[in-house]
Design an enzyme around this catalytic site. Structure first.
Site, PDB file in Angstrom:
ATOM      1  N   PHE A 114     -15.303   4.559   7.714  1.00 42.07           N
ATOM      2  CA  PHE A 114     -13.948   4.873   7.259  1.00 42.07           C
ATOM      3  C   PHE A 114     -13.755   4.628   5.760  1.00 42.07           C
ATOM      4  O   PHE A 114     -12.652   4.822   5.233  1.00 42.07           O
ATOM      5  CB  PHE A 114     -12.899   4.078   8.060  1.00 42.07           C
ATOM      6  CG  PHE A 114     -13.071   2.583   8.009  1.00 42.07           C
ATOM      7  CD1 PHE A 114     -12.554   1.844   6.955  1.00 42.07           C
ATOM      8  CD2 PHE A 114     -13.741   1.906   9.022  1.00 42.07           C
ATOM      9  CE1 PHE A 114     -12.696   0.463   6.899  1.00 42.07           C
ATOM     10  CE2 PHE A 114     -13.897   0.523   8.978  1.00 42.07           C
ATOM     11  CZ  PHE A 114     -13.373  -0.202   7.910  1.00 42.07           C
ATOM     12  N   ARG A 174       2.720  -5.953   9.569  1.00 43.27           N
ATOM     13  CA  ARG A 174       1.832  -4.903  10.076  1.00 43.27           C
ATOM     14  C   ARG A 174       2.192  -4.498  11.503  1.00 43.27           C
ATOM     15  O   ARG A 174       2.106  -3.331  11.869  1.00 43.27           O
ATOM     16  CB  ARG A 174       0.385  -5.381   9.998  1.00 43.27           C
ATOM     17  CG  ARG A 174      -0.146  -5.438   8.555  1.00 43.27           C
ATOM     18  CD  ARG A 174      -1.455  -6.193   8.462  1.00 43.27           C
ATOM     19  NE  ARG A 174      -2.158  -5.967   7.211  1.00 43.27           N
ATOM     20  CZ  ARG A 174      -3.328  -6.522   6.905  1.00 43.27           C
ATOM     21  NH1 ARG A 174      -3.904  -7.355   7.764  1.00 43.27           N
ATOM     22  NH2 ARG A 174      -3.907  -6.257   5.758  1.00 43.27           N
ATOM     23  N   HIS A 184      -1.678  -5.433   1.802  1.00 45.74           N
ATOM     24  CA  HIS A 184      -2.935  -6.161   1.665  1.00 45.74           C
ATOM     25  C   HIS A 184      -2.620  -7.598   1.281  1.00 45.74           C
ATOM     26  O   HIS A 184      -1.746  -7.837   0.451  1.00 45.74           O
ATOM     27  CB  HIS A 184      -3.816  -5.537   0.571  1.00 45.74           C
ATOM     28  CG  HIS A 184      -4.966  -6.428   0.174  1.00 45.74           C
ATOM     29  ND1 HIS A 184      -6.148  -6.443   0.877  1.00 45.74           N
ATOM     30  CD2 HIS A 184      -5.096  -7.351  -0.812  1.00 45.74           C
ATOM     31  CE1 HIS A 184      -6.965  -7.340   0.319  1.00 45.74           C
ATOM     32  NE2 HIS A 184      -6.346  -7.908  -0.709  1.00 45.74           N
ATOM     33  N   ARG A 240      -0.787 -14.299   4.955  1.00 46.43           N
ATOM     34  CA  ARG A 240      -1.586 -13.638   5.998  1.00 46.43           C
ATOM     35  C   ARG A 240      -0.818 -13.671   7.325  1.00 46.43           C
ATOM     36  O   ARG A 240      -0.855 -12.717   8.095  1.00 46.43           O
ATOM     37  CB  ARG A 240      -2.946 -14.330   6.197  1.00 46.43           C
ATOM     38  CG  ARG A 240      -3.940 -14.201   5.071  1.00 46.43           C
ATOM     39  CD  ARG A 240      -4.633 -12.865   4.959  1.00 46.43           C
ATOM     40  NE  ARG A 240      -5.531 -12.489   6.014  1.00 46.43           N
ATOM     41  CZ  ARG A 240      -6.381 -11.455   5.926  1.00 46.43           C
ATOM     42  NH1 ARG A 240      -6.461 -10.733   4.817  1.00 46.43           N
ATOM     43  NH2 ARG A 240      -7.141 -11.125   6.931  1.00 46.43           N
ATOM     44  N   LYS A 279       0.835  -1.195   0.000  1.00 48.48           N
ATOM     45  CA  LYS A 279       0.000   0.000   0.000  1.00 48.48           C
ATOM     46  C   LYS A 279       0.880   1.260   0.000  1.00 48.48           C
ATOM     47  O   LYS A 279       2.087   1.185   0.294  1.00 48.48           O
ATOM     48  CB  LYS A 279      -0.927  -0.031   1.219  1.00 48.48           C
ATOM     49  CG  LYS A 279      -1.891  -1.241   1.256  1.00 48.48           C
ATOM     50  CD  LYS A 279      -2.817  -1.129   2.464  1.00 48.48           C
ATOM     51  CE  LYS A 279      -3.712  -2.343   2.634  1.00 48.48           C
ATOM     52  NZ  LYS A 279      -4.642  -2.177   3.788  1.00 48.48           N
TER      53      LYS A 279
END
Ligand code: UDP
Ligand code: MG
Length: 167
Positions: free
Chosen positions: A58, A108, A125, A91, A10
Protein backbone atom coordinates in the site's frame (compact mmCIF):
# COMPACT_ATOMS: atom_id res chain seq x y z
CA UNK A 1 8.29 13.48 31.64
CA UNK A 2 7.96 16.32 29.15
CA UNK A 3 8.30 15.23 25.54
CA UNK A 4 7.35 16.37 22.04
CA UNK A 5 5.10 14.63 19.50
CA UNK A 6 4.41 15.29 15.82
CA UNK A 7 0.73 15.47 14.91
CA UNK A 8 -0.46 15.56 11.31
CA UNK A 9 -4.04 16.30 10.33
CA UNK A 10 -4.05 14.28 7.13
CA UNK A 11 -5.81 15.42 3.92
CA UNK A 12 -8.97 13.39 4.70
CA UNK A 13 -9.23 15.20 8.05
CA UNK A 14 -8.96 18.57 6.30
CA UNK A 15 -11.39 17.49 3.54
CA UNK A 16 -13.95 16.45 6.17
CA UNK A 17 -13.62 19.82 7.96
CA UNK A 18 -12.34 18.16 11.11
CA UNK A 19 -9.53 20.60 11.94
CA UNK A 20 -11.39 22.47 14.69
CA UNK A 21 -12.82 19.29 16.10
CA UNK A 22 -9.42 17.55 16.24
CA UNK A 23 -7.69 20.58 17.79
CA UNK A 24 -10.44 20.76 20.42
CA UNK A 25 -9.97 17.07 21.24
CA UNK A 26 -6.20 17.59 21.48
CA UNK A 27 -6.65 20.63 23.72
CA UNK A 28 -8.26 18.35 26.33
CA UNK A 29 -4.76 16.93 26.91
CA UNK A 30 -3.57 20.35 28.24
CA UNK A 31 -0.42 19.92 26.15
CA UNK A 32 1.21 22.99 24.62
CA UNK A 33 1.35 23.62 20.85
CA UNK A 34 4.96 24.61 20.10
CA UNK A 35 4.81 24.53 16.27
CA UNK A 36 2.09 24.57 13.58
CA UNK A 37 1.86 25.03 9.82
CA UNK A 38 0.16 23.93 6.60
CA UNK A 39 2.41 21.84 4.37
CA UNK A 40 2.32 20.96 0.68
CA UNK A 41 3.94 17.55 1.06
CA UNK A 42 6.62 16.71 -1.52
CA UNK A 43 7.23 13.21 -2.83
CA UNK A 44 10.54 13.24 -0.91
CA UNK A 45 8.96 14.26 2.42
CA UNK A 46 6.24 11.61 2.02
CA UNK A 47 8.85 8.91 1.30
CA UNK A 48 11.04 9.98 4.22
CA UNK A 49 8.09 10.18 6.64
CA UNK A 50 6.84 6.69 5.74
CA UNK A 51 10.29 5.12 5.12
CA UNK A 52 9.43 2.27 7.54
CA UNK A 53 6.59 1.17 5.22
CA UNK A 54 8.49 1.38 1.91
CA UNK A 55 8.14 -2.35 1.20
CA UNK A 56 4.38 -2.54 1.87
CA UNK A 57 2.03 -3.05 -1.08
CA UNK A 58 0.00 0.00 0.00
CA UNK A 59 3.07 2.32 0.06
CA UNK A 60 2.34 4.08 -3.29
CA UNK A 61 -1.24 4.78 -2.13
CA UNK A 62 0.05 5.97 1.26
CA UNK A 63 2.31 8.51 -0.45
CA UNK A 64 -0.57 9.73 -2.63
CA UNK A 65 -2.77 9.92 0.49
CA UNK A 66 -0.43 12.07 2.61
CA UNK A 67 0.24 14.32 -0.42
CA UNK A 68 -3.51 14.94 -0.73
CA UNK A 69 -3.88 13.29 -4.11
CA UNK A 70 -6.76 11.11 -2.88
CA UNK A 71 -8.72 14.09 -1.52
CA UNK A 72 -8.24 16.78 -4.13
CA UNK A 73 -6.57 18.87 -1.47
CA UNK A 74 -2.78 19.08 -1.57
CA UNK A 75 -2.20 20.01 2.02
CA UNK A 76 -1.55 18.51 5.41
CA UNK A 77 -1.48 20.34 8.74
CA UNK A 78 1.58 19.67 10.90
CA UNK A 79 1.81 20.49 14.61
CA UNK A 80 4.14 19.73 17.49
CA UNK A 81 2.60 19.25 20.94
CA UNK A 82 4.80 19.31 24.00
CA UNK A 83 4.25 18.29 27.61
CA UNK A 84 4.05 15.47 30.11
CA UNK A 85 3.37 12.08 28.49
CA UNK A 86 2.52 13.81 25.19
CA UNK A 87 2.97 10.73 22.98
CA UNK A 88 0.76 8.35 24.94
CA UNK A 89 -1.92 11.00 25.52
CA UNK A 90 -2.13 11.83 21.80
CA UNK A 91 -1.92 8.18 20.65
CA UNK A 92 -4.82 7.35 23.00
CA UNK A 93 -6.93 10.20 21.62
CA UNK A 94 -6.10 9.10 18.05
CA UNK A 95 -6.98 5.43 18.59
CA UNK A 96 -5.69 2.32 16.79
CA UNK A 97 -4.15 2.50 13.30
CA UNK A 98 -6.99 0.47 11.78
CA UNK A 99 -10.09 2.68 12.14
CA UNK A 100 -12.31 -0.39 12.44
CA UNK A 101 -10.32 -1.54 15.44
CA UNK A 102 -10.01 1.92 16.99
CA UNK A 103 -12.19 2.67 19.99
CA UNK A 104 -15.45 4.18 18.72
CA UNK A 105 -14.98 7.48 20.57
CA UNK A 106 -11.34 7.96 19.46
CA UNK A 107 -10.57 10.32 16.55
CA UNK A 108 -9.80 7.47 14.17
CA UNK A 109 -12.73 5.41 15.45
CA UNK A 110 -15.08 8.34 14.92
CA UNK A 111 -13.89 9.60 11.54
CA UNK A 112 -11.56 7.05 9.88
CA UNK A 113 -12.44 4.60 7.13
CA UNK A 114 -10.87 1.81 5.11
CA UNK A 115 -10.91 2.46 1.37
CA UNK A 116 -12.02 -0.21 -1.11
CA UNK A 117 -8.31 -0.52 -2.00
CA UNK A 118 -7.67 -1.39 1.67
CA UNK A 119 -5.86 1.78 2.76
CA UNK A 120 -6.55 3.08 6.26
CA UNK A 121 -7.67 6.69 5.92
CA UNK A 122 -7.37 7.50 9.58
CA UNK A 123 -7.47 11.29 9.67
CA UNK A 124 -4.49 11.91 11.94
CA UNK A 125 -0.85 10.93 12.41
CA UNK A 126 0.76 10.75 15.85
CA UNK A 127 4.42 9.81 16.42
CA UNK A 128 4.73 6.39 18.07
CA UNK A 129 7.65 6.96 20.43
CA UNK A 130 10.31 9.55 21.34
CA UNK A 131 12.81 8.42 18.71
CA UNK A 132 10.18 8.56 16.01
CA UNK A 133 9.00 11.95 17.25
CA UNK A 134 12.50 13.43 17.06
CA UNK A 135 13.12 12.04 13.57
CA UNK A 136 9.73 13.26 12.33
CA UNK A 137 9.83 16.72 13.93
CA UNK A 138 13.29 17.34 12.41
CA UNK A 139 11.89 16.23 9.04
CA UNK A 140 8.77 18.43 9.09
CA UNK A 141 10.04 21.54 10.91
CA UNK A 142 13.06 23.82 10.85
CA UNK A 143 14.39 24.76 14.31
CA UNK A 144 13.21 28.36 13.98
CA UNK A 145 9.64 27.15 13.39
CA UNK A 146 9.51 25.49 16.82
CA UNK A 147 9.20 27.91 19.72
CA UNK A 148 11.14 25.83 22.25
CA UNK A 149 14.66 24.38 21.75
CA UNK A 150 13.66 20.70 21.52
CA UNK A 151 16.90 19.28 20.10
CA UNK A 152 20.51 20.47 19.68
CA UNK A 153 21.03 23.19 17.06
CA UNK A 154 23.85 24.71 15.11
CA UNK A 155 23.82 28.33 13.98
CA UNK A 156 24.81 29.35 10.46
CA UNK A 157 25.14 32.87 9.05
CA UNK A 158 24.27 33.58 5.42
CA UNK A 159 24.09 37.14 4.01
CA UNK A 160 24.43 38.40 7.60
CA UNK A 161 21.24 36.55 8.64
CA UNK A 162 21.59 33.97 11.41
CA UNK A 163 19.64 30.73 10.97
CA UNK A 164 19.49 27.57 13.05
CA UNK A 165 19.78 24.03 11.72
CA UNK A 166 19.25 20.74 13.54
CA UNK A 167 22.66 19.18 14.25
N1 UDP B 1 -1.52 1.96 6.99
C1 UDP B 1 -2.42 1.28 6.17
N2 UDP B 1 -2.53 -0.08 6.30
C2 UDP B 1 -1.79 -0.80 7.19
C3 UDP B 1 -0.87 -0.11 8.02
C4 UDP B 1 -0.76 1.26 7.89
O1 UDP B 1 -3.11 1.91 5.37
O2 UDP B 1 -1.95 -2.04 7.26
C5 UDP B 1 -1.38 3.42 6.87
C6 UDP B 1 -2.25 4.18 7.87
O3 UDP B 1 -2.73 5.38 7.24
C7 UDP B 1 -1.26 4.47 8.98
C8 UDP B 1 0.03 4.73 8.21
O4 UDP B 1 -0.03 3.79 7.12
O5 UDP B 1 -1.65 5.58 9.77
C9 UDP B 1 1.30 4.56 9.01
O6 UDP B 1 1.32 3.26 9.56
P1 UDP B 1 1.85 2.96 11.02
O7 UDP B 1 2.01 1.49 11.15
O8 UDP B 1 3.04 3.81 11.33
O9 UDP B 1 0.60 3.37 11.95
P2 UDP B 1 0.33 4.66 12.87
O10 UDP B 1 1.62 4.95 13.61
O11 UDP B 1 -0.10 5.78 11.94
O12 UDP B 1 -0.78 4.26 13.80
MG1 MG C 1 3.51 5.14 12.89
Amino acid sequence: MNEAVLILIKPDGLRKSLTGNILTRLSETKLEIVAAKMVRVSEELAHAHYAHLENESFFPDLVRYIRGELHDRRKTMALVYWGNGAILKCRQLAGATNPEEAEATSIRGSYGRITTAGLYENVIHVSGNQEEAEREIKLWFKPDEVIVPLYPLKEITKDKVKTNLWT
